[in-house]
Scaffold this motif. Structure first.
Motif, PDB file in Angstrom:
ATOM      1  N   SER A  23     -14.396  25.080  -7.095  1.00  0.00           N
ATOM      2  CA  SER A  23     -13.477  24.170  -6.421  1.00  0.00           C
ATOM      3  C   SER A  23     -12.439  24.917  -5.586  1.00  0.00           C
ATOM      4  N   LEU A  24     -11.933  26.020  -6.115  1.00  0.00           N
ATOM      5  CA  LEU A  24     -10.840  26.739  -5.455  1.00  0.00           C
ATOM      6  C   LEU A  24     -11.308  27.752  -4.422  1.00  0.00           C
ATOM      7  N   GLU A  25     -12.443  28.400  -4.683  1.00  0.00           N
ATOM      8  CA  GLU A  25     -12.856  29.521  -3.840  1.00  0.00           C
ATOM      9  C   GLU A  25     -14.220  29.362  -3.194  1.00  0.00           C
ATOM     10  N   GLY A  26     -14.955  28.339  -3.584  1.00  0.00           N
ATOM     11  CA  GLY A  26     -16.266  28.129  -2.990  1.00  0.00           C
ATOM     12  C   GLY A  26     -17.376  28.842  -3.746  1.00  0.00           C
ATOM     13  N   ASN A  99     -10.103  15.943 -14.601  1.00  0.00           N
ATOM     14  CA  ASN A  99     -11.187  16.898 -14.345  1.00  0.00           C
ATOM     15  C   ASN A  99     -11.465  17.025 -12.846  1.00  0.00           C
ATOM     16  N   PRO A 100     -10.435  17.339 -12.055  1.00  0.00           N
ATOM     17  CA  PRO A 100     -10.634  17.383 -10.601  1.00  0.00           C
ATOM     18  C   PRO A 100     -11.587  18.497 -10.166  1.00  0.00           C
ATOM     19  N   HIS A 101     -11.759  19.509 -11.000  1.00  0.00           N
ATOM     20  CA  HIS A 101     -12.678  20.602 -10.685  1.00  0.00           C
ATOM     21  C   HIS A 101     -14.132  20.192 -10.869  1.00  0.00           C
ATOM     22  N   CYS A 110     -19.447  19.065  -2.950  1.00  0.00           N
ATOM     23  CA  CYS A 110     -19.086  20.419  -2.540  1.00  0.00           C
ATOM     24  C   CYS A 110     -20.344  21.272  -2.560  1.00  0.00           C
ATOM     25  N   SER A 111     -20.284  22.403  -1.885  1.00  0.00           N
ATOM     26  CA  SER A 111     -21.439  23.299  -1.860  1.00  0.00           C
ATOM     27  C   SER A 111     -21.688  23.826  -3.267  1.00  0.00           C
TER      28      SER A 111
END
Length: 218
Positions: A23-26, A99-101, A110-111
C-alpha cells in the motif's frame, strides 16, 4: 528436544506487513527479505506459510475478506431489518477503515506485484454479500421494501458502499461532506429507493448509529 512451535500469530503478521508495504511503497517493496525484516521473522517463514510471494498476495485477499466476514457476521437480526441493513453498512465501512492496507488488495485496486486476483479470490468477496442479501430479503418480507430480487438489491448496496469507502480511504471526503455525513445521507437515499418511507428510513439508519459490534480480539 522437541521442535520449536511456530508462532500462530506470525502468518497474520506477515500478511499485514506485506499489505502495508504494498500500500505504501508499491509492488517493488514485496521481497521476502524485506517482509521478513519488517515482521521480525525469516525469509523461510514466507515460504513456509505461503510458498512464496504469490501465495502471500492471495492470502492478503482472503485475510481481508475473512475480517470483513467476521465484522458482518456480528450484526444480529432484530425486528427492524432496515436498521440491521444500516448496521451492515457501518460494519463494512468500519472494517475497511481498520484495514486500509488490505482493502485495495481485496478488490484488485492496486498493482499486485505481477499477480492478479483469481476467480477463487473473488468468490471470497461474493460470499460475504450473503449477509446483505438475507437482510434485504427480510426488509422486503416486512413490507419496508418493495418486492424485488434481494440479491440484485444487495449488489446495488454493495456497489454504493464500495464507492463511498474508496473515497473515504482516499481522503476525498472532508467536512462538511465527510464520510459520516455522506454515509447517513447515502444509506437513507438507498433505503428510500428500495421502497422505504423517508421518515422510517431516517429513523432506522439513525438507530443503527453507535451499535457497531466490537471486532474479534485475536
Amino acid at each position: 528436544m522437541s521442535p520449536r512451535k511456530a508462532d500462530p500469530r506470525l502468518r497474520t503478521s506477515l500478511i499485514d506487513v506485506a499489505a502495508r508495504l504494498l500500500s505504501l511503497e508499491g509492488p517493488q517493496a514485496l521481497s521476502t527479505r524485506r517482509i521478513a525484516r519488517e515482521s521480525g521473522s525469516s525469509t523461510m517463514a514466507v515460504y513456509t506459510h505461503f510458498s512464496g510471494i504469490g501465495g502471500l498476495v492471495h492470502a492478503m485477499v482472503r485475510e481481508g475478506f475473512a475480517r470483513l466476514e467476521d465484522s458482518l457476521s456480528r450484526v444480529r437480526a432484530t425486528d427492524d431489518p432496515v436498521r440491521d441493513l444500516g448496521l451492515l453498512g457501518r460494519a463494512f465501512l468500519d472494517n475497511a477503515s481498520r484495514n486500509p492496507h488490505l482493502y485495495p488488495v481485496m478488490f484488485g485496486g492496486c498493482s499486485l506485484a505481477g499477480f492478479s486476483l483469481s476467480e477463487e479470490d473473488r468468490q471470497y468477496g461474493r460470499y460475504t454479500l450473503r449477509h446483505v442479501t438475507a437482510c434485504v430479503d427480510r426488509c422486503i418480507a416486512s413490507g419496508r421494501f418493495d418486492p424485488a430480487d434481494p440479491e440484485l438489491v444487495a449488489h446495488r448496496l454493495w456497489i454504493a458502499m464500495h464507492g463511498l469507502t474508496a473515497l473515504h480511504l482516499g481522503s476525498y471526503l472532508i467536512p462538511p461532506y465527510d464520510a459520516a455525513r455522506c454515509f447517513e445521507d447515502q444509506l437513507v437515499s438507498l433505503m428510500v429507493g428500495c421502497g422505504d418511507s423517508p421518515e422510517d428510513a431516517r429513523g432506522s439508519i439513525a438507530a443503527s448509529s453507535g451499535l457497531l459490534p466490537s471486532p474479534s480480539e485475536d
